[in-house]
Design a protein around this motif. Sequence first.
Motif, PDB file in Angstrom:
ATOM      1  N   VAL A  24       0.861  -1.178   0.000  1.00  0.00           N
ATOM      2  CA  VAL A  24       0.000   0.000   0.000  1.00  0.00           C
ATOM      3  C   VAL A  24       0.897   1.228   0.000  1.00  0.00           C
ATOM      4  O   VAL A  24       1.986   1.224   0.588  1.00  0.00           O
ATOM      5  CB  VAL A  24      -0.929   0.002   1.233  1.00  0.00           C
ATOM      6  N   HIS A  98      -5.965   1.041   2.329  1.00  0.00           N
ATOM      7  CA  HIS A  98      -6.389  -0.356   2.191  1.00  0.00           C
ATOM      8  C   HIS A  98      -7.885  -0.410   2.504  1.00  0.00           C
ATOM      9  O   HIS A  98      -8.317   0.016   3.585  1.00  0.00           O
ATOM     10  CB  HIS A  98      -5.594  -1.224   3.155  1.00  0.00           C
ATOM     11  N   ARG A 110      -6.494  -1.826  -2.758  1.00  0.00           N
ATOM     12  CA  ARG A 110      -5.302  -1.163  -2.235  1.00  0.00           C
ATOM     13  C   ARG A 110      -4.809  -0.115  -3.227  1.00  0.00           C
ATOM     14  O   ARG A 110      -4.690  -0.391  -4.418  1.00  0.00           O
ATOM     15  CB  ARG A 110      -4.181  -2.173  -1.971  1.00  0.00           C
TER      16      ARG A 110
END
Length: 251
Positions: A24, A98, A110
């Motif tokens: 992420v 996320h 993500r």
Amino acid sequence: MQSVLLSRVLVLLWASTAWADVLVQPDFDAKKFSGLWYVVAMASDCKVFLGKKDHLLMSTRAVAAGAGGNLSVHMEFPWGDGCKRVDAGFLKAGAEGHFRVPDLGYLDVRVEETDYSSFAVVYIYKELEGALSTMVQLYSRTEEASPQALKAFQDFYPTVGLPDDMVVMLPKSGAPAAPAPAHRPRPGQAPRQQVPPHSLSPLCCPVKPIPGALAYPSGAGVSLGPSLSPNLTAFVRGSATPRRHHYRRGH
């Protein structure tokens, strides 16, 4: 009944393993991510997507930061003689950047990479009736993706097992679709075949910048609306045969 429950558990266990290596964006900032994005390229193993990708057009995402790290996302898709609209709540799931979208069957969303000002690479992992599929979308602040954006997209989608023939560069209004730029292999990596251009139908839903912040309720669910056709619902919620391999992202 027990076999159904067991299958469901196995799907979730397999999926949790598949997500583990997708990163992420560090220090993701939902406010900077807010605003209008164009979806300019996509890659997916979804059967619905693969059956329609040569006829898809550029769509938009209008994003607003909500409470608790959630996002409210307004999607517009060119469809027939007009536009179809979907409002979705992207619910924070763990780290900033996320998310999950239960009503769309998005188990994992993500923001893998973004510079906020020009591009974002978004990873989506979907499930519908036990079938799993992976999608990667390239967001751009303009209808023309920058070389940096294209490189980030091309570097990422192979790491989740998506080959070039599952990629489409989406055309803007009235313009022919460009082929995917040639991939620059890493040292020791064989070059990949260039993605051929796809057929074009004109963009029927003009996309316009949306001024100011969007007042979508934070954490809202998905409103597909009575006018949304079953075909578009299938595309947004689409499913595909589960992949059997676990792909690790390399650096």
